[in-house]
Design a protein around this motif. Structure first.
Motif: not given
Lengths: 331, 364
Positions: B141, A246, A329-330, B163, A223-224, B85-87, B146, B139, B47, A230, B81, B79, B83
């Protein structure tokens, strides 16, 4: 994770936990752990310590039975390591002793009846080791990272077979192929060249680095990168800005392993190099002085040989110890 | 800002259809929800719109421009996600700045836009933290920030609330809805939660087994489900569906019940049913009206008080359970025999073989 909106006031802490009282059982367990760690550390450090001590011993002290723990330290070993010397006759020694322009190094040699004829090739060997190990590590980790990323992210026809093939290059005992390699290297004209050894070590380490790094990259959620795609980045940019930072832990670990292998490799270096490209491992035991084993010189050479790896590992320890991703990521 | 058009878009993984050929037009400024059980193809559809998944066949148009084979970064789509998908190696601020940096915005612009969007989402005090230090809602938010910060043509959201903890989901739901109303951006939102879909969607696309079952407003899919699947899936509990036999304007139901087809349905059922035969009667729990002279009789199997109303579990023949709503004041002990009627405009009929709804000229 705490489901607390930022607007909600946090509850005041109106309780406390005493941390000064630890149960006796916990204390005992802690004590045992510390004792075990110290014991293991001592066992691990004895050879290194002994080597360090030997490096500063004089020749008789180094081979004394019973071994001496307290002795008069001397730099004899280092002088023998870094110089080429000639044995003198009794008259020559007497002649030399009359001279007044001798440095302390010359005097040290003279005390053993020798005269220094020039610097040894140990520094050159060490430099060769640094070049060969360093460049091959960069290549095996770099190429390994790209292949590992491809195996991890793209559907490749026959990926399983390819990965097995890559691993299978490690299944043969290396000594089995030294003679064929020697012949091939001579025919190709890469015998006793830096390039030859770098090529060999890179190929050898590649299987290891592909597998190790693939494990690390598999752990990074796709996902990252998708988010980066995107967000307006190309795949290569996403790789550089997201995957690379990472996988630093994995890269650091792989680097250390590859470096240690290439640094310590003995058999191939002995067979495939002679002079120009000879690395330190096969040359240290050959510092065998005239008439007897120069234990102190060998210990001194090993000590110098140890230092670069220790520096690299120490420099990378921050990445080696850090977790890969901490919970963004949870799962 | 954007219309999105899917023309005969399909996706196959090997020989298996993830999405069977579908046509869909997402209008400018619309909040469209893709709803369905897991594995129905809703996320794959999303997707494909984003470009993260390549279509097997068909075309995708964004504002009339064919983007079927455009790289995700060339689509001007954000998009969100499931979960987040924050870096993890970047702070919240750097995360939000990330898409702007891709566009090569100046530092001042980036700072200004981050300020705007973090005020909007009330995350100004969290900008220096890394994602790992934030709660789930925060997260989310940041993830929304983003997406919002670059003002994309459309927002795609893949179960963004999935989640989160239950209590938090509701407030974030309202927040996302408010954001949509403020920004008025074309949004496609994927969820398996029909309550979420009903609450948020301008229109809902119900999917199951790679097929679009129905496209309509929340009221349409609730009141006029096109198939048994939609009837069951929408509403909690879903629509009551009772198999029966149709003959001469009457439906014979289990337990010796006989339900006269309401007048508004008689002509259309007569036209669509070739002859007497199996039929499925459907009605929402609130369509049942308890009255002593109702045509249907049943026994109370259980009754739950849902605060403002009682949910009765009724049994026609001791087997199948129906749900009916009764007012809070009325009390029905278990085992009570009662009679009830159905609100004639809220009754639906389904073909027992095709599982599709019969049309009613008047009702629909």
């Amino acid at each position: 994770m705490a489901a607390q909106s930022p607007a909600a006031p946090r509850l005041p802490v109106n309780f406390s936990t005493r941390v000064d009282e630890v149960s006796s059982r916990a204390r005992l367990a802690r004590f045992i752990r510390v004792v075990v760690v110290i014991a293991v550390a001592i066992i691990m450090l004895i050879p290194v310590t002994w080597m360090t001590l030997t490096a500063f011993k004089s020749r008789p002290d180094a081979v004394a039975v019973p071994p001496k723990i307290f002795f008069q330290p001397t730099l004899e070993g280092f002088v023998s390591l870094l110089t080429d010397r000639r044995q003198l006759t009794t008259e020559q020694i007497a002649e030399e002793q009359k001279r007044t322009d001798l440095t302390w190094i010359d005097q040290l040699a003279l005390s053993r009846g020798q005269v220094i004829t020039g610097p040894s090739d140990y520094p050159q060997r060490l430099l060769n080791s640094i070049i060969v190990a360093g460049v091959s590590t960069v290549f095996s980790v770099g190429l390994g990272l790209l292949s590992a990323y491809s195996f991890s992210r793209f559907s490749i026809a026959g990926a399983g077979d390819l990965l097995f093939f890559i691993l299978s290059t490690r299944m043969l005992p290396p000594v089995v192929v030294t003679i064929p390699l020697f012949l091939m290297y001579r025919a190709l004209g890469i015998y006793d060249t830096h390039f030859g050894l770098i090529l060999l070590y890179t190929v050898f380490n590649l299987s290891f680095s592909v597998w190790l790094l693939k494990g690390f990259i598999d752990e990074i959620p796709r996902e990252y990168e998708e988010a980066a795609l995107v967000d307006g980045y190309t795949r290569l940019q996403a790789f550089r800005k997201i995957v690379l930072p990472q996988s630093l832990t994995g890269i650091a670990a792989t680097t250390v392993f590859c470096l240690i292998f290439a640094w310590n490799e003995y058999a191939f270096a002995l067979m495939l190099s002679a002079d120009r490209a000879r690395t330190a491992p096969p040359s240290i035991p050959s510092v065998l002085g005239t008439g007897g084993i120069e234990s102190a010189a060998i210990a001194a050479g090993s000590l110098g040989f140890l230092i670069p790896v220790v520096i690299v590992t120490f420099a990378l320890r921050k990445y080696l110890l850090r977790g890969v991703t901490f919970g963004a990521i949870r799962q | 800002m954007a219309t999105i058009e899917l023309q005969q878009v399909e996706k196959k993984f090997g020989e298996v259809y993830a999405v069977k050929p579908m046509d869909l037009t997402i209008r400018d400024g619309e909040f469209l929800v893709l709803l369905g059980p897991s594995g129905c193809g809703k996320t794959t559809t999303l997707r494909m719109i984003s470009g993260l998944e390549a279509v097997t066949a068909g075309r995708i148009l964004l504002n009339g421009r064919d983007v079927t084979w455009a790289h995700p970064s060339d689509r001007d789509i954000a998009f969100v996600f499931q979960f987040f998908a924050l870096y993890p190696h970047l702070s919240a601020r750097q995360n939000i700045a990330f898409p702007l940096q891709a566009q090569g915005e100046s530092r001042q612009t980036i700072d200004r836009r981050i300020k705007e969007v973090s005020q909007l989402l009330r995350i100004e005090h969290l900008l220096h933290l890394r994602p790992g230090a934030l709660s789930g809602g925060d997260q989310q938010r940041v993830a929304l920030a983003r997406a919002l910060v670059r003002r994309p043509a459309a927002f795609l959201m893949d179960e963004p609330l999935g989640a989160l903890d239950a209590e938090f989901r509701e407030s974030m739901r309202a927040e996302i809805k408010r954001l949509h109303l403020d920004q008025h951006a074309t949004s496609v939102y994927v969820t398996h939660d029909q309550i979420e879909a009903m609450a948020m969607g301008d229109r809902i696309v119900v999917m199951s087994s790679a097929v679009v079952q129905q496209v309509g407003t929340p009221a349409e899919v609730y009141h006029n489900p096109r198939s048994l699947f939609v009837a069951r899936f929408i509403g909690s509990p879903g629509m009551n569906l009772i198999p029966g036999d149709y003959a001469d304007g009457m439906v014979n139901l289990p337990g010796g019940n006989c339900y006269p087809v309401p007048p508004i349905w008689q002509r259309s059922l007569h036209n669509q049913m070739a002859r007497a035969g199996r039929i499925i009667l459907g009605f929402r729990p609130e369509a049942a009206q308890i009255s002593s002279d109702g045509p249907l009789h049943a026994e109370v199997y259980a009754a739950d008080l849902h605060g403002s109303y009682n949910m009765l579990h009724l049994s026609l023949d001791g087997k199948d359970i129906l749900h009916a709503r009764a007012s809070r004041q009325e009390h029905f002990p278990i085992g009570t025999k009662l009679r009830f009627d159905l609100h004639p405009e809220w009754v639906r009929f389904f073909n027992a073989d095709t599982e599709l709804a019969y049309d009613c000229e008047v009702a629909s």
